[in-house]
Design an enzyme around this catalytic site. Structure first.
Site, mmCIF file in Angstrom:
data_model
loop_
_atom_site.group_PDB
_atom_site.id
_atom_site.type_symbol
_atom_site.label_atom_id
_atom_site.label_comp_id
_atom_site.label_asym_id
_atom_site.label_seq_id
_atom_site.Cartn_x
_atom_site.Cartn_y
_atom_site.Cartn_z
ATOM 1 N N LYS A 106 0.855 -1.190 0.000
ATOM 2 C CA LYS A 106 0.000 0.000 0.000
ATOM 3 C C LYS A 106 0.880 1.225 0.000
ATOM 4 O O LYS A 106 1.994 1.188 0.534
ATOM 5 C CB LYS A 106 -0.875 0.013 1.266
ATOM 6 C CG LYS A 106 -2.075 0.909 1.147
ATOM 7 C CD LYS A 106 -3.168 0.217 0.361
ATOM 8 C CE LYS A 106 -4.458 0.987 0.353
ATOM 9 N NZ LYS A 106 -5.577 0.083 0.042
HETATM 10 N N1 GLU Z 1 -7.208 0.335 -3.219
HETATM 11 C C1 GLU Z 1 -8.006 -0.816 -3.469
HETATM 12 C C2 GLU Z 1 -8.051 -1.712 -2.237
HETATM 13 O O1 GLU Z 1 -7.868 -1.268 -1.141
HETATM 14 C C3 GLU Z 1 -7.592 -1.546 -4.727
HETATM 15 C C4 GLU Z 1 -6.206 -2.086 -4.736
HETATM 16 C C5 GLU Z 1 -5.761 -2.632 -6.088
HETATM 17 O O2 GLU Z 1 -6.554 -2.658 -6.998
HETATM 18 O O3 GLU Z 1 -4.595 -3.036 -6.148
HETATM 19 O O4 GLU Z 1 -8.354 -2.869 -2.319
#
Ligand code: GLU
Length: 475
Positions: A106
């Site tokens: 993240k």
């Molecule tokens: N930000 C989204 C999540 O928390 C999508 C992450 C992604 O598609 O890699 O799942």
């Protein structure tokens, strides 16, 4: 965010530990899985508005048992190391639960995106991408960011373009981020994906009477009273689909400036248009407005969908939550303490690692599309239509030969004779993913009386899979 009971990271860790306590893992392995492998912090300057502005960004890699690692990048003022680490950990468990071949990561940039012009945001995003690329924290084979709070297709397009300029020789460069616009290698259905996944998750819950009974609910989604906190990308699509396609009533929506309620159900398309025009929910025609949006969490309703920030349901308000079913469309909206209180009260929580997995699932489809350099359905669509036409013509010929007078309705023929396009294939793959993951999580809950809730069950399924992959690596 840190509440009086501890940080977001502590909350995720305590939920993890609750699941591990019910498992028989080799010594040390639980700790290996739990810890965050690395977090990179960058401070960089961009010359804007006549002076150098300094920004702080993070990219945390929680687990590399599968690569690339995957997870969004958020732009918000409260981004910090604890938050990205907690969110990266959730990505690991989420990807394992819905069986995506990714580790968890993240990122975040401490910035208020509303405070900057698009051209300024573009410069900042391109510079952040450069910093990430230097450390292989953006790469189609190692680390693939995506949108999250405060970012969307536009930011992903800038990142993809910046990466491509830095790596012109990389034929797979487009797979360095997901959530891109269609014209830049994106995929149909990615924008709606997380909200669509929430809808599919709820449909699966309502196909499971024994779970509904635990929540003291029954029947179908039709007529269920739903409260949604946050009408951003996830909350908006979930509310729209559940009201338009499943007959649910969205009785309240909370946003930054307060909440609006209507016991007969709010029109989500109109409310969204009102928000775009005015910047908030206040003065939405036909609804009652209250400036205190936090009250929405405590309204009398059947289903509560927190789709905004983490830690909004905690030890201070969980006892006042009246919903029978809480669907975590946001990441980490319920703290570990809040979770325990909801459980005692008999509410069923559909955990984030499952409920909001739709986004990363469709990101996976996009990444596969980028690596294969062809859109889904392009090879087989017309061939599928030809085969269907053959069958329809043969049936019509048989009917005419024998004087049976059968005619197929035009609606049926049209649907049957049209091969699936990319959007339909994406939705089908997402639905399948959400159904399978739910069944695995629910089987774990039903088959082991020690498992107290869906979240613990979800963690157990994930942790077992991650442990197996470490085991195959000889760890
Ligand atoms: N930000 C989204 C999540 O928390 C999508 C992450 C992604 O598609 O890699 O799942």
């Amino acid at each position: 965010m840190t509440t009086s009971a501890g940080s977001f990271r502590d909350s995720v860790d305590s939920m993890f530990s609750q699941a591990v306590a019910l498992m028989d893992l080799p010594p040390g392995l639980a700790e290996k899985i739990r810890v965050c492998n690395s977090t990179y912090t960058v401070r960089f300057g961009v010359r804007l508005r006549g002076q150098i502005q300094t920004f702080v960004g993070y990219r945390s890699v929680h687990s590399e048992h599968n690569e690339p690692v995957k997870g969004g990048i958020r732009y918000a003022m409260n981004v910090d190391q604890d938050e990205v680490e907690a969110l990266a950990a959730l990505m690991t468990y989420k990807c394992a639960l819905v069986e995506l071949p990714f580790g968890g990561s993240k990122g975040g940039l401490r910035i208020d995106p509303r405070a900057w012009e698009p051209s300024e945001l573009e410069q900042i995003t391109r510079r952040f991408t450069y910093e990430l690329s230097r450390r292989r924290l953006i790469s189609p084979s190692q680390n693939v960011p995506a949108p999250d709070m405060g970012t969307g297709e536009r930011e992903m397009a800038w990142m993809a373009d910046a990466y491509k300029r830095l790596h012109p020789e990389d034929i797979d460069a487009r797979g360095c981020v997901t959530g891109k616009p269609l014209g830049m290698g994106g995929i149909a259905g990615r924008v709606e994906a997380t909200g669509r996944g929430v809808q599919y998750a709820l449909r699966e819950v309502f196909r499971t009477p024994s779970l509904l009974k635990r929540a003291n609910l029954d029947g179908s989604l039709d007529g269920q009273r739903i409260v949604v906190q946050g009408l951003g990308n996830v909350g908006y699509h979930a509310a729209l689909f559940l009201s338009q396609e499943d007959g649910a009533k969205i009785v309240a929506v909370a946003e930054r400036d307060g909440m609006v309620t209507n016991p007969d159900g709010l029109n989500i398309t109109d409310l969204h248009a009102h928000m775009r025009a005015t910047g908030g929910v206040k003065d939405f025609p036909g609804a009652t407005y209250d400036a205190d949006g936090s009250k929405a969490l405590e309204l009398d309703c059947d289903i509560l969908i927190p789709a905004a920030l983490e830690a909004v349901i905690h030890e201070g308000n969980a006892a006042r939550v009246k919903a029978r079913l809480v669907v975590e469309a946001a990441n980490g909206p319920v703290t570990a303490e809040g979770d325990a209180i909801l459980r005692e009260r008999g509410a069923v929580v559909v955990p984030d690692m499952y409920a909001n997995a739709g986004g990363v699932t469709v990101s996976y489809f996009e990444w596969v599309k980028n690596l294969s350099h062809i859109s889904f359905g392009r090879l087989e669509r017309r061939q599928e239509e030809d085969r269907h036409r053959l069958l329809v013509e043969e049936l019509e010929r048989l009917s005419a030969d024998r004087g049976l007078g059968w005619t197929m309705s035009t609606g049926f023929k049209q649907r049957y004779l049209t091969g699936a396009n990319e959007l339909e294939l994406v939705r089908s793959g997402l639905d399948d993913t959400m159904r399978n993951a739910f069944q695995q999580m629910y089987t774990q809950l039903e088959n082991d009386s020690r498992v107290p809730d869906l979240r613990t069950a979800g963690f157990m399924v994930s942790i077992r899979r991650i442990a197996e992959s470490y085991h195959s690596l000889g760890l």
